[in-house]
Design an enzyme around this catalytic site. Structure first.
Site, mmCIF file in Angstrom:
data_model
loop_
_atom_site.group_PDB
_atom_site.id
_atom_site.type_symbol
_atom_site.label_atom_id
_atom_site.label_comp_id
_atom_site.label_asym_id
_atom_site.label_seq_id
_atom_site.Cartn_x
_atom_site.Cartn_y
_atom_site.Cartn_z
ATOM 1 N N LYS A 84 12.067 6.206 11.432
ATOM 2 C CA LYS A 84 13.260 6.764 12.093
ATOM 3 C C LYS A 84 14.196 5.645 12.575
ATOM 4 O O LYS A 84 15.408 5.800 12.562
ATOM 5 C CB LYS A 84 12.870 7.728 13.212
ATOM 6 C CG LYS A 84 12.602 7.126 14.563
ATOM 7 C CD LYS A 84 12.362 8.209 15.593
ATOM 8 C CE LYS A 84 11.787 7.646 16.880
ATOM 9 N NZ LYS A 84 12.651 6.821 17.678
ATOM 10 N N CYS A 103 8.126 5.399 14.500
ATOM 11 C CA CYS A 103 9.096 4.352 14.832
ATOM 12 C C CYS A 103 9.790 3.784 13.606
ATOM 13 O O CYS A 103 10.992 3.962 13.446
ATOM 14 C CB CYS A 103 8.403 3.248 15.612
ATOM 15 S SG CYS A 103 7.946 3.803 17.245
ATOM 16 N N GLY A 143 0.825 -1.210 0.000
ATOM 17 C CA GLY A 143 0.000 0.000 0.000
ATOM 18 C C GLY A 143 0.850 1.246 0.000
ATOM 19 O O GLY A 143 1.904 1.308 -0.648
#
Ligand code: UDX
Length: 461
Positions: free
Chosen positions: A284, A281, A274
């Site tokens: 990074k 989270c 998608g």
């Protein structure tokens, strides 16, 4: 046990509330006064299903408290969980300034020995640096408390954070001394033994198995968190790569992914193609892991590929939009879903926002709806028209994009949606709707890695 929590973000607040729920005395603080103000008034600074009830109950029985006084919070606990933010720096490295400030605060304010636990996601070897920092600050201080350091990464997912905290499949503790291990075992014993009455568990559901406790060294514990999140990102990008190949070859990604997931060595989770992964989270953590690998001189091209594939997801949907509309300028596009995933109001690194920016840049107008994230999105994207319902967003739109798969979108009266829209065109960025059903209802429907139409079956005579 008495526990202090520094940082009331997703990790800190959920951890603090859940540790209070299982019987500990917990005091939380944050240097963001606005956030503490909301908490002190009985509110929550973000939407997380099930959390409000737990916070409220534990405040009332006085096992949970919030304070603006950072020193008071530090002095309160025998164990201090550092849950401060570690946002990405420009170069992708994790910014550890808040962690360093927490170390200084702990040394300055402690009057007794403390176990300092890093729960924020941090690069490997941060524990060593934290120990050094505590020692350096302690030498500069007149107070004489001693500090031990441990790592205890958090695996909670936004949207199911309470359940994940109370029923984790594993608890990882990275320690270098027996006392730290004993203290952390003590903190987690109600969860390890599942000896508390769960406030959110549906009695009709089978009980969850008790978690596995893994005791490791600190470096390994830190690495486990990054290795897990990076692997999840890798699975998603792999699914997206397969989806791209499906689009070029006429195969159906739903069928390919289903068959892959049935292999127990692969499993079905995190194989949904998608718009790609967002949130605070996965994007990074993969960057910080990449930087760590690069600095160590390791070939991390696999991780670059994961990032690149993810970066192209929004671009790929924009190409489909261009293809379908020809010109985007002055056209009204409905976008359903703004948060980076359902059941949260978190819009940090949300693919939906990236997508909207690109539509606006192309001169399009956006009417958006999200069940929880509109207030946060307004601050980022003020020129969007925010609507009170999906129906309102669809009104007159020449295309509708599913950017986040909120379950409630499934229940919409799609026949009514079609009537409302200027042109019945759906771009399903999460493969959330049934392609056939939508086409039968009269929509022009495009998913990700799904065939443009169902192939006709040849009849066998
Ligand atoms: C993640 C980890 O799952 C969790 O263990 C860790 O503690 C924190 O980071 P979270 O950020 O809440 O949790 O989101 P997650 O459920 O992992 O989803 C991340 C992103 O991946 C979302 O944008 C989601 O839409 C996307 N995703 C997820 C996919 O695109 N496809 C999938 O198959 C699964």
């Amino acid at each position: 046990m008495r526990v202090s929590i520094l940082g009331c973000g997703h990790v800190g607040l959920v951890t603090g509330a859940c540790l209070a729920e299982v019987g500990h005395e917990v005091m939380c603080t944050d240097n963001d006064r606005a956030k503490l103000g909301v908490l002190e008034q009985g509110g929550l600074p973000f939407y997380e299903p099930g959390l409000a009830g737990i916070v409220d109950r534990n405040l009332r029985v006085q096992r949970l408290s919030f304070t603006r006084n950072l020193g008071e919070a530090v002095r309160f606990g025998d164990v201090i969980f550092i849950c401060v933010g570690t946002p990405p720096l420009r170069n992708g490295d994790a910014d550890l300034a808040a962690l360093d400030a927490a170390a200084k605060l702990i040394v300055t304010e402690s009057q007794t020995s403390k176990l300092v636990v890093e729960k924020s996601t941090v690069p490997a070897q941060t524990g060593q640096r934290l120990r050094q920092a505590l020692a350096v600050y302690a030498r500069q201080s007149t107070l004489r408390s001693s500090f031990r350091v441990a790592s205890n990464p958090e695996f909670l997912r936004e949207g199911t954070a309470v359940f994940d905290s109370l029923h984790p499949e594993r608890i990882v503790i990275g320690v270098q001394d027996e006392t730290a291990e004993l203290q952390l075992r003590g903190i987690y014993s109600p969860i390890l033994e599942q000896s508390f009455s769960c406030p959110i568990h549906d009695p009709a559901c089978p009980p969850t198995p008790p978690p596995v406790l893994l005791v490791t060294d600190i470096n390994s514990s830190e690495l486990i968190k990054h290795a897990c999140n990076t692997f999840l990102a890798l699975k998603i990008s792999y699914a997206n790569l397969i989806a791209d190949i499906c689009e070029k070859t006429g195969a159906n990604v739903d069928q390919v992914i289903e068959a892959m997931g049935l292999d127990p060595r692969i499993g079905p989770a995190f194989l949904r193609p998608g718009l790609g992964f967002g949130g605070f989270c996965l994007p990074k953590d993969i960057q910080a892991f990449l930087r760590l690998g690069e600095r160590a001189g390791i070939d991390v091209s696999l991780l670059h590929a994961v990032e690149n594939i993810n970066r192209r997801r929004v671009e790929s949907l924009m190409q489909k939009l261009h293809q379908a509309l020809w010109v985007i300028q002055h056209k009204c596009i409905a976008v359903l879903g703004l948060s980076f995933k359902p059941d949260t109001d978190d819009i940090r690194f949300a693919p939906a926002l990236d997508l909207i920016r690109q539509i606006l840049d192309a001169g399009g107008e956006v009417r958006a709806y999200d069940p929880q994230a509109i207030e946060k999105a307004k601050a980022e994207l003020p020129t969007v028209t925010y609507c009170e319902s999906a129906y309102q967003a669809a009104q007159g739109a020449e295309a509708l994009i599913i950017a986040t798969e909120w379950e409630q979108f499934r229940q919409l009266d799609w026949a009514l949606m079609r009537e409302t829209m200027g042109r019945p065109l759906i771009l399903d960025g999460r493969n959330f709707l049934q392609a056939n059903t939508m086409r039968t209802l009269g929509f022009e429907y495009y998913g990700v890695g799904r065939p443009l139409e169902e192939p006709a079956r040849e009849a066998i005579a």
